[in-house]
Design a protein around this motif. Structure first.
Motif, short mmCIF file in Angstrom:
data_model
loop_
_atom_site.label_atom_id
_atom_site.label_comp_id
_atom_site.label_asym_id
_atom_site.label_seq_id
_atom_site.Cartn_x
_atom_site.Cartn_y
_atom_site.Cartn_z
N VAL A 45 0.74 -1.11 0.12
CA VAL A 45 -0.03 0.11 0.08
C VAL A 45 0.80 1.48 0.01
O VAL A 45 0.57 2.21 -1.01
CB VAL A 45 -1.07 -0.10 1.20
N THR A 46 1.87 1.15 0.97
CA THR A 46 2.62 2.55 0.92
C THR A 46 3.61 2.75 -0.35
O THR A 46 3.48 4.00 -0.68
CB THR A 46 3.69 2.51 2.19
N GLN A 77 1.57 9.80 -5.67
CA GLN A 77 2.40 11.19 -5.34
C GLN A 77 3.11 11.42 -6.50
O GLN A 77 3.01 12.54 -6.94
CB GLN A 77 2.74 11.09 -4.09
N ASN A 78 4.04 10.68 -6.77
CA ASN A 78 4.92 10.72 -7.89
C ASN A 78 4.28 10.96 -9.25
O ASN A 78 4.95 11.96 -9.72
CB ASN A 78 5.89 9.59 -8.01
N LEU A 138 3.18 14.46 -9.45
CA LEU A 138 4.30 15.50 -9.72
C LEU A 138 4.69 15.19 -11.05
O LEU A 138 5.37 16.51 -11.60
CB LEU A 138 5.29 15.22 -8.61
N GLN A 139 4.65 14.30 -11.73
CA GLN A 139 5.19 14.18 -13.03
C GLN A 139 4.01 14.77 -14.02
O GLN A 139 4.37 14.58 -15.16
CB GLN A 139 5.22 12.57 -13.32
N GLY A 140 3.16 15.09 -13.40
CA GLY A 140 2.16 16.22 -14.34
C GLY A 140 1.26 15.15 -15.20
O GLY A 140 0.68 15.79 -16.09
N TYR A 141 1.02 14.21 -14.77
CA TYR A 141 -0.17 13.53 -15.15
C TYR A 141 -1.45 13.94 -15.02
O TYR A 141 -1.88 14.40 -14.01
CB TYR A 141 -0.06 12.01 -14.89
N ASN A 197 -6.86 5.77 0.13
CA ASN A 197 -7.96 6.98 0.20
C ASN A 197 -6.90 8.43 0.28
O ASN A 197 -7.19 9.29 -0.50
CB ASN A 197 -8.84 6.71 1.13
N GLY A 198 -6.03 8.52 1.21
CA GLY A 198 -5.27 9.65 1.49
C GLY A 198 -4.46 10.04 0.10
O GLY A 198 -4.73 11.35 -0.23
N GLU A 214 -5.16 13.40 -2.39
CA GLU A 214 -4.38 14.31 -2.58
C GLU A 214 -4.13 14.76 -3.91
O GLU A 214 -4.03 15.77 -4.57
CB GLU A 214 -3.07 14.07 -2.01
#
Lengths: 340, 339
Positions: free
Chosen positions: A76-77, A84-85, A88-91, A105-106, A110
């Protein structure tokens, strides 16, 4: 006159441009596939389908990119960090087969807050801001009994093979089966075993329960991956083979074909197609295009009938699962169906 | 001559920070938009629980032991956080099942809904850690074996508490973990606070010196009249405390629990301590380095995914980063000896 012609042609150009932009609204958008696991034939087929459908879509300029990402470990982590990456990569959109229905869900929230569209399928997430493409497993169970009712109007005793205990899929299919049986009291479930969606386990489980069952079993309802084992168990016990519902695995379809050629055996087969990843891709593309898409969509399961058996078997590789890739039109149909 | 010795030592102390800076520069080069308020928030927020877990591991390593159960312990705390700590005993799935079947009334008495039950269980968790320290010291058992056994106990307990993923993190933890601080992203502030607090606790207080000494030269500490039993219990209890903070911060980020949520933390925490300049024996540790190590490991994951390295290679690449940093440290150590 020339001026009129000019303005008409101007109008035509504008219309074409307008249409062009309607088609290419997502041309600069990037879609990513976040996948938590690639270790079985179903997931492998899922990733192959993704490539097969998204590569031409990228070449055709429908979207700018459609890259698959699989986490190294089914954790999961790790998938949360991956999501999150990807943000940031702009997808612009993330198509997600989640490792956990709740624990991501967290990260999903985000992503939504960052303006990224999240479409989950197969392993869906419960976060309200994400879209969900789920299979109506309950309906699948119901359909199995309805098929038996069609073939055997008089009814009779049936045996149920269930999947892995404690998994919601097993629960949902079984519920559908039991509901349909309650509605059609000419059928009676005389036995129920867990085959864990596995040929060998199903064979052992069926062989174990058969001696305690009456001789006139007319049908076997299954969950996929267990039909071939059930057939072998019936054969080994020297019983007549009832109508065994199959689950789209290659060995099941091959056995069915063999029986069909030998004695005209008839049944049906149903399961979720790995190509559902491509449906999720098109749904994400439509959302990016500004279409109004309901948050909860239901994907039709892939059904193989007597007439389509030969073709399905041909396109299914050994040890694989019958598959289908979806098109933008299919996605549109699913969306329309959900709006009703 | 003297100058070069000093520089070797400072170089070694600076190595964790330097590797972090190199990584940040590489990320900036690959993905400039990551170096922003939002970017740091996203890249580093999962580093907070890892930093806590690394500090917990560091406490155990200080007294020459190793904790192989920290990952499952963090998962256990996350499960408790998502159930008992938010809704009391009534939030447990099996109680809800009993309610649904009518064996229990729909509205439960106060005692069943109080989050105090969660606080109590978490305190018991720390207590268990202290007892483990005592057991390892008194019976002279290898900590690896004891904690490996405990890792299965914690995992089993988490599955009992939360058989399928779910639950709900308490609102106050969620809002704390997603706090939008002005100017500086919350994860950076949190990392600095964790590092400074752990540094003061273990490096600056007088009892902290005793704790570290117990790892470096236990005999001397014992002769000086300190109880080694108490030291071990204190260090393990501290590990349990920081492990608890790791679990709570993790569940605040994920918003719900899962027994398997933090299995990787065991290895990540050990790697974080070593990457941050700590050593397996001798009480030689660095809390600030450990936090930097945790951040480096987290950023390494982002870096590799920005590099588009296929996932099958990512674990190997993470290992390679670790080996490069360790090799650099050995080189510096050798230069120091050669003086």
């Amino acid at each position: 006159m020339t001026r009129l012609a000019g303005s008409i042609s101007m109008l035509a150009v504008m219309t074409v441009l307008g249409m062009g932009s309607a088609l290419a609204d997502t041309a600069d958008k990037k879609i990513a596939l976040s996948n938590n696991y690639a270790g079985n034939s179903w997931r492998q087929a899922m990733l192959r389908s993704w490539d097969k459908v998204t590569k031409p879509a990228v070449t055709a300029g429908i979207v700018a990119a459609a890259d698959p990402f699989t986490t190294a470990e089914n954790q999961v982590t790790e998938q949360a960090a991956q999501i999150q990456n990807l943000v940031l990569q702009g997808y612009n959109a993330i198509v997600l087969n989640a490792a956990s229905p709740d624990a991501l869900n967290g990260a999903v929230k985000e992503a939504c807050d960052a303006g990224v569209i999240v479409v989950s399928f197969d392993g869906i997430v419960t976060e309200p801001c994400a879209w969900r493409i789920a299979v109506d497993f309950k309906q699948m169970g119901k359909d199995e009994v309805l098929y038996l009712k069609d073939k055997l109007p008089k009814g009779g005793n049936i045996l149920e093979i269930r999947g892995l205990a404690g998994v919601f899929v097993d629960d949902a299919i079984s519920k559908g089966i039991h509901e349909a049986v309650a509605e059609n009291p000419q059928f009676k479930i005389v036995g129920s075993v867990h085959g864990d969606w596995d040929q060998a386990k199903a064979q052992a489980a069926v062989a174990g329960i058969l001696p305690s069952l009456p001789n006139d079993i007319v049908g076997v309802v299954t969950q996929g991956g267990d039909g071939y084992g059930a057939a072998q168990a019936f054969k080994a016990a020297g019983r007549t083979t009832p109508i065994i519902i199959m689950g789209n695995r290659q060995d099941e379809l091959a056995w069915w074909k063999e029986q069909k050629d030998a004695n005209g055996y008839e049944t049906m087969s149903a399961s979720i197609a790995p190509g559902v990843s491509t449906l999720a891709f098109w749904v994400a593309q439509q959302i990016l295009d500004g279409k109004d898409v309901p948050k909860d969509l239901t994907v039709p399961f892939l059904r193989v009938d007597q007439a389509t058996l030969d073709k399905s078997l041909e396109t299914t590789e050994k040890g694989g699962v019958a598959n289908v890739e979806y098109s933008a039109e299919d996605a549109q149909k699913v969306v329309d169906a959900a709006k009703k | 001559m003297n100058g070069s010795v000093l520089s070797a030592r400072t170089l070694r102390n600076l190595l964790p920070a330097l590797s972090l800076l190199v990584l940040l520069a590489a990320i900036f080069y690959l993905q400039p938009r990551a170096i922003s308020y939002v970017g740091f928030n996203l890249m580093l927020n999962l580093a907070i629980p890892i930093a806590f877990a690394t500090i917990a591991q560091m406490c155990v390593i200080t007294v020459n032991d190793l904790d192989l159960s920290i990952g499952t312990y963090v998962g256990f705390v996350a499960c408790i956080g998502a159930t008992l700590l938010s809704g009391g005993i009534g939030a447990l799935p099996f109680i809800k099942d009993l309610q649904a079947s009518g064996a229990l009334p729909a509205t439960l008495p106060w005692i069943m809904n109080t989050p105090l039950a969660g606080v109590l269980v978490l305190l018991m968790g720390i207590g268990v850690y202290a007892l483990l320290g005592a057991l390892i010291h008194l019976r002279n058992l290898p900590s690896i074996v004891v904690t490996l056994g405990m890792s299965f106990v914690w995992l089993g307990l988490s599955v009992l508490v939360l058989p399928v993923p779910g639950g709900q993190a308490p609102g106050w933890i969620k809002s704390l973990m997603t706090l939008k601080t002005p100017f500086i992203p919350f994860p950076i502030i949190a990392a600095v606070v964790i590092a400074v607090a752990a540094h003061i606790l273990i490096m600056k207080t007088s009892y902290g010196a005793v704790l570290r000494g117990a790892g470096g030269n236990p005999k001397a500490i014992e002769r000086a009249g300190w109880s080694l039993l108490k030291v071990k219990m204190a260090m393990f209890a501290l590990a349990g405390f920081f492990g608890m903070l790791a679990g709570l911060s993790l569940v605040g980020l994920t918003t719900s629990g899962d027994a398997n949520i933090a299995l990787r933390y065991t290895l990540l925490s050990i790697a974080g301590v070593i990457l941050g300049g700590g050593e397996f024996v001798g009480g030689r540790i660095s809390p600030i380095g450990a936090v930097i190590g945790a951040a480096t490991l987290t950023l390494a994951g982002s870096f590799l995914s920005f590099m588009r390295i296929p996932p099958d290679w990512q674990i190997g690449a993470q290992g390679a980063i670790l080996i490069i940093v360790l090799a650099l440290r050995t080189l510096i150590d050798r230069a120091e000896k050669r003086r």
